[in-house]
Design a protein around this motif. Structure first.
Motif, mmCIF file in Angstrom:
data_model
loop_
_atom_site.group_PDB
_atom_site.id
_atom_site.type_symbol
_atom_site.label_atom_id
_atom_site.label_comp_id
_atom_site.label_asym_id
_atom_site.label_seq_id
_atom_site.Cartn_x
_atom_site.Cartn_y
_atom_site.Cartn_z
ATOM 1 N N ARG A 55 8.343 9.810 -0.284
ATOM 2 C CA ARG A 55 7.171 9.413 0.488
ATOM 3 C C ARG A 55 6.839 7.954 0.185
ATOM 4 O O ARG A 55 6.920 7.510 -0.965
ATOM 5 C CB ARG A 55 5.943 10.271 0.126
ATOM 6 N N HIS A 56 6.466 7.217 1.239
ATOM 7 C CA HIS A 56 5.995 5.850 1.053
ATOM 8 C C HIS A 56 4.507 5.818 1.346
ATOM 9 O O HIS A 56 4.063 6.237 2.426
ATOM 10 C CB HIS A 56 6.719 4.873 1.977
ATOM 11 N N ASN A 57 3.735 5.332 0.378
ATOM 12 C CA ASN A 57 2.281 5.227 0.513
ATOM 13 C C ASN A 57 1.921 3.756 0.703
ATOM 14 O O ASN A 57 1.932 2.985 -0.265
ATOM 15 C CB ASN A 57 1.591 5.795 -0.722
ATOM 16 N N PRO A 58 1.581 3.337 1.927
ATOM 17 C CA PRO A 58 1.280 1.917 2.179
ATOM 18 C C PRO A 58 0.126 1.397 1.341
ATOM 19 O O PRO A 58 0.094 0.202 1.001
ATOM 20 C CB PRO A 58 0.940 1.890 3.677
ATOM 21 N N ARG A 59 -0.806 2.270 0.992
ATOM 22 C CA ARG A 59 -1.961 1.810 0.198
ATOM 23 C C ARG A 59 -1.562 1.419 -1.220
ATOM 24 O O ARG A 59 -2.280 0.675 -1.883
ATOM 25 C CB ARG A 59 -3.021 2.898 0.158
ATOM 26 N N GLU A 60 -0.422 1.952 -1.699
ATOM 27 C CA GLU A 60 0.035 1.630 -3.054
ATOM 28 C C GLU A 60 1.160 0.593 -3.058
ATOM 29 O O GLU A 60 1.732 0.306 -4.104
ATOM 30 C CB GLU A 60 0.520 2.902 -3.760
ATOM 31 N N PHE A 61 1.443 0.016 -1.884
ATOM 32 C CA PHE A 61 2.482 -1.003 -1.806
ATOM 33 C C PHE A 61 1.896 -2.383 -2.054
ATOM 34 O O PHE A 61 0.863 -2.749 -1.467
ATOM 35 C CB PHE A 61 3.162 -0.965 -0.435
ATOM 36 N N ASP A 62 2.532 -3.147 -2.897
ATOM 37 C CA ASP A 62 2.110 -4.519 -3.191
ATOM 38 C C ASP A 62 2.704 -5.436 -2.126
ATOM 39 O O ASP A 62 3.894 -5.765 -2.149
ATOM 40 C CB ASP A 62 2.612 -4.913 -4.582
ATOM 41 N N SER A 63 1.868 -5.847 -1.189
ATOM 42 C CA SER A 63 2.349 -6.661 -0.064
ATOM 43 C C SER A 63 2.287 -8.154 -0.318
ATOM 44 O O SER A 63 2.635 -8.950 0.552
ATOM 45 C CB SER A 63 1.544 -6.326 1.195
#
Length: 448
Positions: free
Chosen positions: A221-229
């Motif tokens: 699963r990829h969680n965009p809220r936990e991705f360092d952009s």
């Protein structure tokens, strides 16, 4: 031109092998091709490829046979093996997975693909001992097989999302505030670049790119809220990179193709001769130009003068799985074949437990396969097969394929070819089972 001079002349080394009076296409070269690009072959396959020549023989290994050894059409065989791995294999845990894969390797119409699947299993080493989920290990094995002779780029990107790999590397919850560095480190050190071709800062920045990665109930699963952009700088490039972008950066590094081609050289040419950089560069360049199509450097090696040079023979120790599967295929112990559950146990005693490599670096391989304990296990495995009168009749096999020279000549030509000197060949005689035992347990039979 021997190995040393070919190593010093990459153009000549990788030029296609051309049979001639001084370098004939003979039984020794046919057997060498199969030992390296698959598993030891049967007498029928040796004779067929001897008659067909190097071009058709190599093409057949690259594309696969039309039928499995049990006569099943290739496409049907693959479907049956997939079903076996998904059902009885996975349900029986690690032992079931091992047995199912060994059965597939014994009967496969695609020996080169299975041999490379085993190679990538060692490269992307992942152990069920920690993953503890046979279904996830089976999925990873499917992934390796799907790309074994295809796109390394696609395989690398898929591995970053592979639940078994992420569990193995404790990378199941990489959050923006606490990036997990394990996968970022191993993807550089073990999977693409090798030591000395990246820095600690590159690992830390790449770890940020893999944030948002989670494994939930066995699924990626990829969680965009936990991705360092935010922007990262990795190997001199700056951007708001994610995991796919990291893969592209790594693949663009000249060190990546060189690193992988060195491993393919060790697999297919020699694990004891360190190839100089100029020798590796043509392989690496072809690999990069192809977009990391693994078939390209593999075919380039298999067709080459260096591969077929006499001094390239037996420069590798057979792994336990290579030894076991090759012996069964060569001796035509197919219908009925051995118990693959028992064979898996034998391979473990010889030092190679499938789906359970000892570390993230895989098996050490090479001479480490041979020690007092494992040598005895190899001998016992060979004796167990040779003494199984229900499955193996050495007299019948020699009579069916022999050329009137007796069982000694047949089993030497089938199993070790030119590894024995003329003086040794002359001293070997006796009943077929005794001769087969002597040849198969000789040190020369342990070399690929």
């Amino acid at each position: 031109m021997r190995l040393r001079s070919l190593r010093d002349d990459p153009r000549q080394a990788w030029a296609p092998f051309q049979a001639s009076e001084s370098d004939p296409w003979d039984l020794d070269r046919v057997a060498h091709l199969h030992r390296r690009a698959g598993f030891s072959p049967s007498w029928q396959v040796l004779q067929r490829d001897l008659a067909d020549g190097p071009g058709p023989s190599i093409d057949r290994l690259l594309r696969g046979e039309t039928e499995a050894l049990d006569g099943t059409p290739a496409a049907s065989f693959e479907g049956l093996m997939d079903a076996m791995a998904r059902g009885p294999g996975a349900s029986a845990g690690a032992a079931g997975l091992q047995a199912a894969w060994l059965y597939r390797m014994i009967h496969t119409p695609f020996p080169l693909r299975e041999r490379l699947t085993l190679f990538w299993h060692d490269h992307f080493a992942t152990s069920i001992e920690k993953v503890n989920d046979p279904a996830l290990m089976r999925q990873q094995n499917d992934l390796l097989r799907r790309h074994a002779l295809g796109s390394f780029s696609e395989m690398l990107r898929a591995m970053a999302r592979d639940p078994a790999m992420l569990i193995w590397l404790d990378a199941t919850a990489s959050k923006r505030e606490h990036p997990n560095e394990n996968y970022a480190r191993e993807v550089m050190e073990l999977f693409t670049l090798g030591r000395g071709n990246y820095g600690e800062g590159d690992v830390q920045e790449a770890a940020r790119a893999f944030t948002g990665t989670f494994v939930v109930q066995g699924r990626y699963r990829h969680n965009p809220r936990e991705f360092d952009s935010a922007e990262k700088t990795i190997l001199g490039q700056t951007g708001s990179f994610d995991g796919d972008a990291v893969a592209s950066i790594l693949l663009d590094q000249p060190a990546c193709a060189r690193f992988l081609c060195r491993k393919l050289f060790a697999l297919l040419v020699s694990e004891v001769d360190e190839p100089p950089d100029p020798l590796i560069e043509p392989l690496a360049e072809a690999y990069r130009r192809s977009g990391y199509d693994t078939r390209v450097p593999v075919a380039m090696i298999l067709r080459s003068r260096l591969f077929f040079d006499r001094s390239s023979r037996r420069r590798r120790v057979k792994s336990p799985v290579e030894f076991a599967v090759g012996t069964i295929r060569a001796l035509e112990v197919i219908a009925p074949t051995v118990s693959t559950n028992e064979l898996a146990d034998a391979c473990s005693r010889m030092g190679q437990r499938l789906f359970a490599p000892p570390s993230v670096a895989g098996w050490d391989g090479g001479p480490t396969w041979i020690n007092t304990t494992t040598s005895l296990a190899r001998t016992n495995a060979a004796l167990s097969l040779l003494n199984d009168r229900r499955r193996f009749d050495p007299e019948a096999l020699a009579s069916r394929h022999g050329r009137g020279e007796g069982p000694a000549a047949f089993y030497i030509d089938l199993l070790v070819q030119d590894a024995f000197s003329p003086e040794v060949r002359e001293r070997i005689e006796g009943p077929a089972r005794e001769v087969a035992t002597l040849v198969l347990t000789a040190p020369e039979s342990q070399l690929a």
